[in-house]
Design a protein around this motif. Sequence first.
Motif, PDB file in Angstrom:
ATOM      1  N   GLU A  57      10.739   3.533  -2.478  1.00 25.76           N
ATOM      2  CA  GLU A  57      10.809   2.447  -1.501  1.00 25.76           C
ATOM      3  C   GLU A  57      10.197   2.780  -0.139  1.00 25.76           C
ATOM      4  OE1 GLU A  57      11.531  -0.653  -1.802  1.00 25.76           O
ATOM      5  OE2 GLU A  57      11.863  -0.403  -3.940  1.00 25.76           O
ATOM      6  N   PRO A  58      10.480   3.967   0.465  1.00 28.28           N
ATOM      7  CA  PRO A  58       9.875   4.248   1.779  1.00 28.28           C
ATOM      8  C   PRO A  58       8.355   4.166   1.754  1.00 28.28           C
ATOM      9  CG  PRO A  58      11.627   5.813   1.330  1.00 28.28           C
ATOM     10  CD  PRO A  58      11.415   5.035   0.069  1.00 28.28           C
ATOM     11  N   PHE A  59       7.740   4.661   0.668  1.00 30.72           N
ATOM     12  CA  PHE A  59       6.284   4.610   0.580  1.00 30.72           C
ATOM     13  C   PHE A  59       5.802   3.175   0.409  1.00 30.72           C
ATOM     14  CE2 PHE A  59       2.222   4.824  -1.643  1.00 30.72           C
ATOM     15  CZ  PHE A  59       1.524   5.719  -0.845  1.00 30.72           C
ATOM     16  N   LEU A  60       6.501   2.406  -0.393  1.00 33.11           N
ATOM     17  CA  LEU A  60       6.109   1.013  -0.597  1.00 33.11           C
ATOM     18  C   LEU A  60       6.205   0.228   0.709  1.00 33.11           C
ATOM     19  CD1 LEU A  60       7.889   0.313  -4.023  1.00 33.11           C
ATOM     20  CD2 LEU A  60       5.482   0.853  -3.610  1.00 33.11           C
ATOM     21  N   GLU A  61       7.222   0.546   1.530  1.00 34.93           N
ATOM     22  CA  GLU A  61       7.342  -0.106   2.838  1.00 34.93           C
ATOM     23  C   GLU A  61       6.167   0.266   3.746  1.00 34.93           C
ATOM     24  OE1 GLU A  61      11.121   1.036   4.352  1.00 34.93           O
ATOM     25  OE2 GLU A  61      12.258   0.002   2.771  1.00 34.93           O
ATOM     26  N   LEU A  62       5.728   1.536   3.656  1.00 40.07           N
ATOM     27  CA  LEU A  62       4.572   1.975   4.451  1.00 40.07           C
ATOM     28  C   LEU A  62       3.317   1.229   4.029  1.00 40.07           C
ATOM     29  CD1 LEU A  62       3.266   3.925   6.500  1.00 40.07           C
ATOM     30  CD2 LEU A  62       3.005   5.565   4.616  1.00 40.07           C
ATOM     31  N   MET A  63       3.144   1.022   2.734  1.00 41.63           N
ATOM     32  CA  MET A  63       1.974   0.307   2.240  1.00 41.63           C
ATOM     33  C   MET A  63       1.979  -1.154   2.695  1.00 41.63           C
ATOM     34  SD  MET A  63      -0.122   2.306   0.696  1.00 41.63           S
ATOM     35  CE  MET A  63       0.302   3.414   2.061  1.00 41.63           C
ATOM     36  N   VAL A  64       3.175  -1.726   2.813  1.00 43.07           N
ATOM     37  CA  VAL A  64       3.281  -3.107   3.330  1.00 43.07           C
ATOM     38  C   VAL A  64       2.811  -3.154   4.780  1.00 43.07           C
ATOM     39  CG1 VAL A  64       4.889  -4.951   3.939  1.00 43.07           C
ATOM     40  CG2 VAL A  64       5.109  -3.775   1.745  1.00 43.07           C
ATOM     41  N   LYS A  65       3.174  -2.128   5.562  1.00 45.68           N
ATOM     42  CA  LYS A  65       2.742  -2.065   6.964  1.00 45.68           C
ATOM     43  C   LYS A  65       1.221  -1.948   7.077  1.00 45.68           C
ATOM     44  CE  LYS A  65       7.002   0.024   8.735  1.00 45.68           C
ATOM     45  NZ  LYS A  65       7.614   1.234   9.343  1.00 45.68           N
ATOM     46  N   MET A  66       0.593  -1.346   6.064  1.00 40.11           N
ATOM     47  CA  MET A  66      -0.861  -1.186   6.093  1.00 40.11           C
ATOM     48  C   MET A  66      -1.582  -2.525   6.035  1.00 40.11           C
ATOM     49  SD  MET A  66      -1.859   2.014   6.307  1.00 40.11           S
ATOM     50  CE  MET A  66      -3.431   2.093   5.496  1.00 40.11           C
ATOM     51  N   GLU A  67      -0.864  -3.588   5.653  1.00 40.40           N
ATOM     52  CA  GLU A  67      -1.484  -4.909   5.642  1.00 40.40           C
ATOM     53  C   GLU A  67      -1.728  -5.414   7.055  1.00 40.40           C
ATOM     54  OE1 GLU A  67       0.483  -7.697   3.147  1.00 40.40           O
ATOM     55  OE2 GLU A  67       0.610  -6.327   1.429  1.00 40.40           O
ATOM     56  N   ALA A 106      -8.797   4.127  -1.382  1.00 42.58           N
ATOM     57  CA  ALA A 106      -8.084   2.845  -1.381  1.00 42.58           C
ATOM     58  C   ALA A 106      -8.074   2.242  -2.786  1.00 42.58           C
ATOM     59  CB  ALA A 106      -8.737   1.876  -0.397  1.00 42.58           C
ATOM     60  N   ILE A 107      -9.193   2.369  -3.487  1.00 45.96           N
ATOM     61  CA  ILE A 107      -9.288   1.844  -4.854  1.00 45.96           C
ATOM     62  C   ILE A 107      -8.363   2.618  -5.795  1.00 45.96           C
ATOM     63  CG2 ILE A 107     -10.854   1.649  -6.839  1.00 45.96           C
ATOM     64  CD1 ILE A 107     -13.076   0.955  -4.801  1.00 45.96           C
ATOM     65  N   VAL A 108      -8.298   3.940  -5.617  1.00 51.98           N
ATOM     66  CA  VAL A 108      -7.405   4.766  -6.442  1.00 51.98           C
ATOM     67  C   VAL A 108      -5.954   4.338  -6.241  1.00 51.98           C
ATOM     68  CG1 VAL A 108      -6.474   7.088  -6.753  1.00 51.98           C
ATOM     69  CG2 VAL A 108      -8.936   6.758  -6.532  1.00 51.98           C
ATOM     70  N   MET A 109      -5.553   4.133  -4.984  1.00 47.36           N
ATOM     71  CA  MET A 109      -4.178   3.715  -4.698  1.00 47.36           C
ATOM     72  C   MET A 109      -3.915   2.326  -5.286  1.00 47.36           C
ATOM     73  SD  MET A 109      -3.808   5.113  -0.781  1.00 47.36           S
ATOM     74  CE  MET A 109      -2.063   4.771  -0.668  1.00 47.36           C
ATOM     75  N   ALA A 110      -4.932   1.459  -5.188  1.00 43.19           N
ATOM     76  CA  ALA A 110      -4.761   0.114  -5.751  1.00 43.19           C
ATOM     77  C   ALA A 110      -4.620   0.169  -7.268  1.00 43.19           C
ATOM     78  CB  ALA A 110      -5.946  -0.765  -5.357  1.00 43.19           C
ATOM     79  N   SER A 111      -5.287   1.129  -7.908  1.00 46.88           N
ATOM     80  CA  SER A 111      -5.213   1.243  -9.368  1.00 46.88           C
ATOM     81  C   SER A 111      -3.827   1.648  -9.845  1.00 46.88           C
ATOM     82  CB  SER A 111      -6.249   2.261  -9.871  1.00 46.88           C
ATOM     83  OG  SER A 111      -5.897   3.568  -9.477  1.00 46.88           O
ATOM     84  N   GLU A 112      -2.990   2.150  -8.917  1.00 45.41           N
ATOM     85  CA  GLU A 112      -1.608   2.471  -9.244  1.00 45.41           C
ATOM     86  C   GLU A 112      -0.653   1.364  -8.780  1.00 45.41           C
ATOM     87  OE1 GLU A 112      -0.082   4.997 -10.933  1.00 45.41           O
ATOM     88  OE2 GLU A 112      -2.135   5.434 -11.568  1.00 45.41           O
ATOM     89  N   PRO A 160      -5.278  -7.173   0.971  1.00 46.85           N
ATOM     90  CA  PRO A 160      -5.505  -7.190   2.432  1.00 46.85           C
ATOM     91  C   PRO A 160      -5.487  -5.795   3.049  1.00 46.85           C
ATOM     92  CG  PRO A 160      -3.987  -8.931   1.819  1.00 46.85           C
ATOM     93  CD  PRO A 160      -4.177  -8.092   0.589  1.00 46.85           C
ATOM     94  N   ALA A 161      -4.586  -4.909   2.573  1.00 47.82           N
ATOM     95  CA  ALA A 161      -4.536  -3.544   3.104  1.00 47.82           C
ATOM     96  C   ALA A 161      -5.805  -2.789   2.737  1.00 47.82           C
ATOM     97  CB  ALA A 161      -3.304  -2.810   2.557  1.00 47.82           C
ATOM     98  N   GLY A 162      -6.288  -2.975   1.510  1.00 51.75           N
ATOM     99  CA  GLY A 162      -7.528  -2.318   1.084  1.00 51.75           C
ATOM    100  C   GLY A 162      -8.725  -2.789   1.887  1.00 51.75           C
ATOM    101  N   ILE A 163      -8.760  -4.089   2.198  1.00 46.74           N
ATOM    102  CA  ILE A 163      -9.855  -4.634   3.004  1.00 46.74           C
ATOM    103  C   ILE A 163      -9.816  -4.056   4.414  1.00 46.74           C
ATOM    104  CG2 ILE A 163     -10.774  -6.733   4.066  1.00 46.74           C
ATOM    105  CD1 ILE A 163      -9.919  -8.254   1.556  1.00 46.74           C
ATOM    106  N   ALA A 164      -8.614  -3.949   4.987  1.00 47.45           N
ATOM    107  CA  ALA A 164      -8.490  -3.379   6.335  1.00 47.45           C
ATOM    108  C   ALA A 164      -8.980  -1.935   6.360  1.00 47.45           C
ATOM    109  CB  ALA A 164      -7.037  -3.452   6.801  1.00 47.45           C
ATOM    110  N   LEU A 165      -8.638  -1.141   5.329  1.00 46.54           N
ATOM    111  CA  LEU A 165      -9.125   0.238   5.247  1.00 46.54           C
ATOM    112  C   LEU A 165     -10.649   0.274   5.137  1.00 46.54           C
ATOM    113  CD1 LEU A 165      -6.593   2.066   2.891  1.00 46.54           C
ATOM    114  CD2 LEU A 165      -7.058   2.586   5.288  1.00 46.54           C
ATOM    115  N   ALA A 166     -11.227  -0.648   4.333  1.00 49.28           N
ATOM    116  CA  ALA A 166     -12.686  -0.698   4.177  1.00 49.28           C
ATOM    117  C   ALA A 166     -13.353  -1.055   5.506  1.00 49.28           C
ATOM    118  CB  ALA A 166     -13.062  -1.716   3.100  1.00 49.28           C
ATOM    119  N   PHE A 167     -12.758  -1.992   6.255  1.00 52.75           N
ATOM    120  CA  PHE A 167     -13.276  -2.334   7.579  1.00 52.75           C
ATOM    121  C   PHE A 167     -13.259  -1.096   8.485  1.00 52.75           C
ATOM    122  CE2 PHE A 167     -12.413  -7.226   7.855  1.00 52.75           C
ATOM    123  CZ  PHE A 167     -13.214  -7.398   6.744  1.00 52.75           C
TER     124      PHE A 167
END
Length: 574
Positions: free
Chosen positions: A203-213, A239-245, A251-258
């Motif tokens: 859960e803590p990691f999933l919450e961090l990923m939500v903040k990345m949005e 970002a793609i590797v993390m998305a594959s899991e 939106p978080a992946g797009i922000a990282l790409a930007f």
Amino acid sequence: MYANNKLTFKPSRVGMAIVLVGGFFSWLLIMPALAATPGGEEIDWFKLGMGLFGGLAFFLFGMEQMSDGLKAAAGETLKIVLAKLTKNRFMGAATGAFITAVLNSSSVTTVLVVGFITAGLMTMSQSIGVIFGANIGSTMTAQIVAFNVTQYALVGVVIGFLMLFTGKGDKARHYGSMIMGLGLIFYGMGVMSDAMNPLRTYEPFLELMVKMENPILGILVGAVFTALVQSSAATTGIAIVMASEGLMSLPAGIALAFGSNIGTCATAVLAAIGKPRAAVRAAGVHITFNIAGVLLWVFFIDYLAELVSTISPSYPDLQGKERLAAEVPRQIANAHTVFNVANTLIFIWFTTYFARFVEWLIPDVPEDEKEIIRPKYLDDSLIDTPSLALQRVRMELGHMGDILKAMFAKVDEAFEQRDRDLFEEVTKMDDQVDLLHEHILSYLSRVGKEPLNDKQDREMFLLMTALDTMESLGNLIQVEIVGIGHKFIDDEIELSEAMHVMLRDLYEALMEAFDSAVRAVKDDDQRAAQQVMVVKGEINHQIREAQRHQAEKLVVEKSRLPVLRVEMEVLDHF
């Protein structure tokens, strides 16, 4: 064989090492705290960190291996393509995209462009189109990574290894390096993906990923990470590797790409330090374009996400994280490509304004009067791509040849006017030739430490021969011919009319031959080399005629012996 595929010291590798070593040791320090958090006891944090950073090491090394193999195999062809296909901004953008996609390095494309601007082969406006296109080409790696064929990664490693270590020719070994690198990229992805699998329920990691949005946070993280590893493709790939899991939303992946587009500007800035104004301005275009593009889209991330969701494959039969893992990797890759293509199509109409803005932002500065001369074309960032570095040596030899031609023309003017000051200027110009000789020789010695194929090895030997010959010619003009010029003035020697005409014709033939010789070396121009051979026959004929005339005068005009001796000396040095 191993020596032909050695690792070289690069700034980008320093950044990668900092990220990997620093990140792993930081991970070791925070492991106790992680283990103490709710659910922490269910995860082997050491194993997770080892897999994450070990996979990242394979991923980054594979990127380097693939890029180096492609540059070695195709660099020489691509520089010709870049030189010929940049007649207008649209063709320049397409060419920049193609070359960057092949070389997997927008910075190398930018460096090539700077060389053409400095050589006067490309205008600043034309170069901007190429730099815009380079951003499109840099998304190709993300598209490859998004296929996620990790189960076949070791097949690429095995095939590449066999080609690399058993290939007969240099081409086969270079392509082997490229295939092995691609396999290592996918293998690293697989290792990272397996390592992060336990985080699906943490859960803590999933919450961090939500903040990345949050666009600002995502862009900042992407920019900082890209600046450290000096590879926007690496950031998007992770970002793609993390998305594959199923760990990262679109939106978080797009922000990282930007953010990766902004972070990659650090490479351009580092490459421009200490370089000519053209290089600094090219870096300025790169930075301005990338930042403007992100600012244009930052408030439309949700719309971009909706667009790429529509055009990308979907898997409605899946649910939750499984669906995210199946759909989001390709969506992130497509968003990165759409973003860069759209920016290019929007801004390419304003290349002239970009050029004016950068020229205003980075004005010309007066040259340092303490520095006699500096190389115009040699670029340290190309040394690890020998085909491109040797091309820069040719261009610098052309620069050196221009100075020698100017010396010879100045000598002619000094003889005509009997002017000691002009002869002194010739001496100062030879100092420039000597300094360029030192710079080029040092540059070639560093290129020689890189893995060279047989063609490059021979080309390097021929360029060193041309360099020494040109330096010797400068010494001949400065020491011998200038010495005779002073003798002309001191002894008030007057050439006979017939010898004056002969030497004038010989001088013009020599200038024509030398101009063709310099062009042959600088442009690898066989026709110019053939022209030298044609003029050589004419020069030999003129010399024989002048020698015959001297022999006749020696018999009948013994009273003019001192003058005849000087005339023969001039003829000999010519």
